[in-house]
Design an enzyme around this catalytic site. Sequence first.
Site, mmCIF file in Angstrom:
data_model
loop_
_atom_site.group_PDB
_atom_site.id
_atom_site.type_symbol
_atom_site.label_atom_id
_atom_site.label_comp_id
_atom_site.label_asym_id
_atom_site.label_seq_id
_atom_site.Cartn_x
_atom_site.Cartn_y
_atom_site.Cartn_z
ATOM 1 N N ALA A 114 0.840 -1.204 0.000
ATOM 2 C CA ALA A 114 0.000 0.000 0.000
ATOM 3 C C ALA A 114 0.876 1.255 0.000
ATOM 4 O O ALA A 114 1.958 1.255 0.574
ATOM 5 C CB ALA A 114 -0.924 -0.002 1.216
ATOM 6 N N ARG A 141 -5.479 0.262 4.438
ATOM 7 C CA ARG A 141 -4.494 0.610 3.410
ATOM 8 C C ARG A 141 -4.567 -0.347 2.229
ATOM 9 O O ARG A 141 -4.355 0.041 1.076
ATOM 10 C CB ARG A 141 -3.085 0.624 4.009
ATOM 11 C CG ARG A 141 -2.805 1.850 4.862
ATOM 12 C CD ARG A 141 -1.494 1.735 5.632
ATOM 13 N NE ARG A 141 -0.366 1.443 4.776
ATOM 14 C CZ ARG A 141 0.310 2.349 4.059
ATOM 15 N NH1 ARG A 141 -0.059 3.625 4.097
ATOM 16 N NH2 ARG A 141 1.348 1.988 3.328
ATOM 17 N N CYS A 234 12.552 4.648 2.389
ATOM 18 C CA CYS A 234 12.651 6.084 2.099
ATOM 19 C C CYS A 234 13.377 6.761 3.258
ATOM 20 O O CYS A 234 12.964 7.818 3.746
ATOM 21 C CB CYS A 234 11.273 6.701 1.842
ATOM 22 S SG CYS A 234 10.095 6.514 3.194
#
Length: 458
Positions: A114, A141, A234
Amino acid sequence: MITLPEAFEQEMKQLLGEEEYEAYRKTFDEAVHRGLRVNNGKISTEEFLRRTDIPLKKVPWIPNGFYYDEESCNPAKDADYYAGLYYLQEPSAMTPASRLPIEPDDRVLDLCAAPGGKATELGSRIGEGGMLLANDISNSRAKALLRNLEIQGVGRLLVTSEDPEKLVTLYPAFFDKILLDAPCSGEGMFRKESSMLRYYSENGPEHYVPIQKKLIEQAYQMLAEGGELLYSTCTFSVKENEEVIAGLLDAHPDMEVQEITPGYEGFAPGVSVNGRDLSRCVHIFPQRMEGEGHFVALLKKQGESRKRQPSRLLETTKKPPKEAEEFLAGVRMDWKNGSFALVKDQLYFLPEGVCAAKGLRYLRTGLSLGTVKKNRFEPSQALAAYLKKEEYVSCLTIPKGDDRVMRYLKGETLSFSEEECQGKKGWVLVCLDDFPLGWGKINNGTLKNKYYAGWRMV
């Protein structure tokens, strides 16, 4: 200038050096980059560029990726977006799926999928013989993930909302390619979303490392011999990146880090951990590239690939229910190359090679065909998004720019001339030029709008 956590600043100075750290800090004064990725499962990049009037600039390391200026346009309100011709995604986040080398017939797993940015790209590349299982442990999600996959026209698909441990028990050494975009502290998103700083103060790298190590071990257990695993985050943290990779390599000598190809001049090599060379890993820093922070590592499991089956397959049948037979006869698909599953009143088609294991919490098992009702059948929005225009016997085309396109997407009833209708009656596939949008029922020039309410433009 934004205030960053002191511990984070010290780690970044150690990772980058004082001089480059100052260049990184200056990026907080620059505009955030917005991205658009063309869905090559529906349209070639070249054809899309000829078609669109959105001002675009190439993302140099992504073949089908582009920047757009949100002040001059709103791609989320463009009809081509509703036709699934592109996906809005931050440019650096396009990197992981673009560097997982999918081949025809691959069985692909997106473990933490997701909201679907990476899964939609994977789904566009699995071809006519592969399968994609997209999972997210969060049910809410996972619902957003499903919508994004279906609007992009992915049909050789399983969507689950499960603890990965359960997937391990049913799909051991099964997948040829796995993408693990692991939950992380989000250091690379500080520039884009300042709210991430608050979450970081509550849950920094130390919170996520045990989660990441558990997930990558579970991914290893599901990876077939000869298969490849792409791990991404990330965040910049070496603890969450290189140290997680090093831990997997220590535990499993049959895993080897691969070169990320194609390379790009802005990619920064990974750092060594405990004497282990991890320079084949890639960091993306905003001072070197026009994108946010990311980390990518590609690993391969040694051995010869062997196709396996889940121990318990979902029960299916070769014959659809009689209520659906007449409608499906008008769909130009090879129904013999797969099987049907009826779950309550919902009908699905599982193409050959899409292996649905019994006992999982599915949001989608294969291609959603529609709803079986008493003496009738209503086709699904997902089927419309999956089909090509030429694959349904009766289509009604609205050219881009016609005001009826937006009215259709808002759920309005529409009128068409005799010349446009050409005697059509009953179910029609409503198309934006050559690209399906959804269903309608036509009678005497009046189109009863069947565009799915949950997808409508507001």
